[in-house]
Motif scaffolding. Structure first.
Motif, short mmCIF file in Angstrom:
data_model
loop_
_atom_site.label_atom_id
_atom_site.label_comp_id
_atom_site.label_asym_id
_atom_site.label_seq_id
_atom_site.Cartn_x
_atom_site.Cartn_y
_atom_site.Cartn_z
N THR A 27 0.81 -1.23 0.00
CA THR A 27 0.00 0.00 0.00
C THR A 27 0.84 1.28 0.00
N THR A 28 2.16 1.14 -0.09
CA THR A 28 3.01 2.33 -0.20
C THR A 28 3.97 2.12 -1.36
N LEU A 29 4.59 3.21 -1.80
CA LEU A 29 5.55 3.12 -2.89
C LEU A 29 6.95 3.08 -2.31
N SER A 30 7.64 1.95 -2.48
CA SER A 30 9.03 1.88 -2.07
C SER A 30 9.87 2.59 -3.12
N MET A 31 10.33 3.78 -2.78
CA MET A 31 11.18 4.52 -3.73
C MET A 31 12.56 4.75 -3.14
N ILE A 32 12.92 3.92 -2.17
CA ILE A 32 14.29 3.88 -1.67
C ILE A 32 15.12 3.17 -2.73
N ALA A 33 16.14 3.86 -3.24
CA ALA A 33 16.82 3.39 -4.46
C ALA A 33 17.47 2.02 -4.30
N SER A 34 17.80 1.64 -3.05
CA SER A 34 18.48 0.35 -2.83
C SER A 34 17.49 -0.80 -2.67
N PHE A 315 17.76 6.19 -10.14
CA PHE A 315 17.26 7.12 -9.12
C PHE A 315 17.64 8.54 -9.49
N VAL A 316 16.95 9.47 -8.85
CA VAL A 316 17.35 10.88 -8.94
C VAL A 316 17.72 11.33 -7.53
N LEU A 317 18.59 12.33 -7.47
CA LEU A 317 18.93 12.94 -6.19
C LEU A 317 18.48 14.39 -6.25
N VAL A 318 17.37 14.67 -5.54
CA VAL A 318 16.80 16.02 -5.51
C VAL A 318 17.67 16.91 -4.63
N ASP A 319 18.01 18.08 -5.14
CA ASP A 319 18.74 19.08 -4.35
C ASP A 319 17.77 20.21 -4.04
N VAL A 343 10.89 7.26 0.84
CA VAL A 343 12.18 7.67 0.26
C VAL A 343 13.16 7.91 1.40
N ASN A 344 14.40 8.22 1.07
CA ASN A 344 15.32 8.61 2.13
C ASN A 344 15.94 9.97 1.85
N LYS A 345 16.09 10.71 2.95
CA LYS A 345 16.84 11.97 2.86
C LYS A 345 18.28 11.63 2.52
N ASN A 346 18.97 12.55 1.88
CA ASN A 346 20.33 12.25 1.42
C ASN A 346 21.15 13.53 1.39
N THR A 347 22.40 13.41 1.79
CA THR A 347 23.28 14.58 1.65
C THR A 347 23.49 14.87 0.17
N VAL A 348 23.78 16.11 -0.15
CA VAL A 348 24.07 16.51 -1.52
C VAL A 348 25.49 17.07 -1.54
N GLY A 364 14.14 6.51 -5.93
CA GLY A 364 14.54 5.43 -6.83
C GLY A 364 13.36 4.73 -7.47
N THR A 365 13.62 4.08 -8.61
CA THR A 365 12.55 3.44 -9.38
C THR A 365 12.57 1.91 -9.43
N PRO A 366 13.58 1.20 -8.87
CA PRO A 366 13.59 -0.26 -9.05
C PRO A 366 12.34 -0.96 -8.51
N ALA A 367 11.90 -0.62 -7.30
CA ALA A 367 10.79 -1.35 -6.70
C ALA A 367 9.45 -1.01 -7.37
N VAL A 368 9.20 0.28 -7.65
CA VAL A 368 7.92 0.61 -8.29
C VAL A 368 7.87 0.06 -9.72
N THR A 369 9.03 -0.10 -10.36
CA THR A 369 9.04 -0.69 -11.69
C THR A 369 8.70 -2.17 -11.60
N THR A 370 9.17 -2.84 -10.54
CA THR A 370 8.80 -4.24 -10.33
C THR A 370 7.28 -4.39 -10.24
N ARG A 371 6.61 -3.41 -9.62
CA ARG A 371 5.15 -3.54 -9.51
C ARG A 371 4.43 -3.03 -10.76
#
Ligand SMILES: *Cc1c(COP(=O)(O)O)cnc(C)c1O
Length: 416
Positions: A27-34, A315-319, A343-348, A364-371
């Protein structure tokens, strides 16, 4: 409590947590790139009787009896890995990508030797010599960075740093660098200062296996990876190396840094690697990259800055510093997570906030692409993300976002 009871009877508390986690993933979108969703076949192999078996040693040469079937499984994992990435020698026993890196360090370096690697805040990994990791405590570490203007690795600067530092090992590869690594370039630099080269492809295993990312196997002395990220196999790590390093590497994995191999996870690796040889998987990997590229252009169109201006990968890294200077990575993570975009926060690069706060978010897109997500879904995700970044405290924006996430999830279930 009966030995034969099924989980819901034997342990209602754990059983409930597993059911809850399954629902959370649906029921959620896993967009953690790993992260990714393992196939039912991979999970069946991981949750099997192989968890019971001790098999210290390697196929055909074990310290325990009864290994004929696990030998077969480990051989299959190795053969299939060779079909995916090539390579002289392959070790599928590392418990994780971090353990794979440790095994390479133990086999190739003495304590006090020198490692040159990409800085964590510029996309590197803790196991590349960060001081909180044993790799940063045993070895002398110097780090290279990306160019703050372009967000890309400046290979001339890497060369200068290598010449000044004289490393024994140069590490390439990253967790949060959205561009393709030029492994040949790093390899040339390593060779010119007489250093070994470890290419860590943890994140891009699936992209390398399908030809969507440069393959360092055959170039770098050692290639390591995690097996549960874009390659979508059982959880764990892998090392691929040249034959000259094979014996030392195997000894560094076992008995150097691990005991008995996790044969159930090795079975999950074998199954996942087998599935990754298919045309379906090649199409999946292509879609992962396409989805990240659509996400990047849809975000950019809405004036959201990305480190390096875009992505070559999954994945993209939003700044946030330009588009949303008041918003921290932690705030953005919370606003997105609260509506089910995990998602996860990330240093830039050039980060001024602490690693617990940060100015970036990695998506990241790997998990949502799997679904089953494609470009249309990615456009909806981008719209939703930007609406939340623009109004992180607006309950009606959050309610709309939650409804979008719920609809996308029910249209694209992970497990039937
Ligand atoms: C994920 C990752 C690892 C290690 O992963 P594990 O969590 O230990 O499997 C190592 N290197 C890089 C670059 C990574 O992204």
């Amino acid at each position: 409590m009966m030995f034969q009871d099924e989980l819901s009877t034997a342990d209602p508390a754990v059983s409930q947590a597993l059911a809850d986690e399954r629902r959370r993933q649906e029921t959620t979108l896993s967009m953690i790139a790993s992260e990714n969703h393992a196939s039912p076949a991979v999970m069946e192999a991981q949750g099997s009787v192989l968890t019971n078996k001790y098999a210290e040693g390697y196929p055909g040469s074990r310290y325990y009896g009864g290994c004929e079937h696990v030998d077969e499984v480990e051989r299959l994992a190795i053969e299939r890995a060779r079909e995916l990435w090539g390579g002289d020698h392959i070790n599928v026993q590392p418990h994780s990508g971090t353990q794979a890196n440790m095994a390479v360090y133990f086999s190739a370096l003495e304590p006090g030797d020198r490692i040159l690697s990409l800085s964590l805040s510029h996309g590197g990994h803790l196991s590349h010599g960060h001081h909180v990791n044993v790799s940063g405590q045993l070895y002398e570490v110097e780090q290279y960075e990306v160019d703050p203007e372009t967000g890309r690795i400046d290979y001339d600067a890497v060369r200068e740093r290598a010449e000044a530092f004289d490393p024994d090992l140069v590490v390439s590869g990253s967790s949060a660098y959205p561009r393709e690594f030029d492994f040949d370039h790093i390899d040339g630099i390593a060779r010119s200062v007489d250093a070994l080269h470890l290419a860590d492809i943890a994140h891009v295993t699936g992209l390398v296996a399908t030809g969507l990312h440069d393959n360092p196997v055959g170039t770098a002395d050692f290639v390591t990876g995690s097996t549960h990220k874009t390659i979508r196999a059982g959880r764990g790590g892998i090392v691929i190396c040249e034959e000259t390093h094979a014996d030392d590497l195997d000894s560094a994995v076992f008995p150097g840094s691990q005991g008995g191999p996790l044969m159930h996870n090795i079975a999950g690796k074998a199954v996942g690697f087998g599935q990754a040889r298919s045309e379906d998987f090649a199409a999946y990997a292509e879609r992962v990259v396409e989805n990240a590229s659509v996400l990047a252009s849809e975000l950019r169109e809405r004036d959201v800055s990305l480190v390096s201006g875009g992505t070559d990968k999954h994945f993209v890294l939003v700044d946030l510093r330009e588009s949303h200077p008041e918003l921290t990575g932690a705030d953005a993570e919370t606003a997105l997570n609260d509506v089910g975009i995990v998602v996860n926060k990330n240093t830039v690069p050039g980060e001024t906030r602490s690693p617990f706060v940060t100015s970036g978010v990695r998506i990241g897109t790997p998990a949502v692409t799997t679904r089953g997500f494609g470009p249309a879904e990615m456009t909806e995700v981008a719209e939703t993300v930007v609406a939340l970044l623009d109004a992180p405290d607006d309950p009606s924006v959050a309610a709309d976002a939650r409804a979008t996430v719920e609809r996308l999830c029910s249209e694209h279930p992970v497990y039937e």
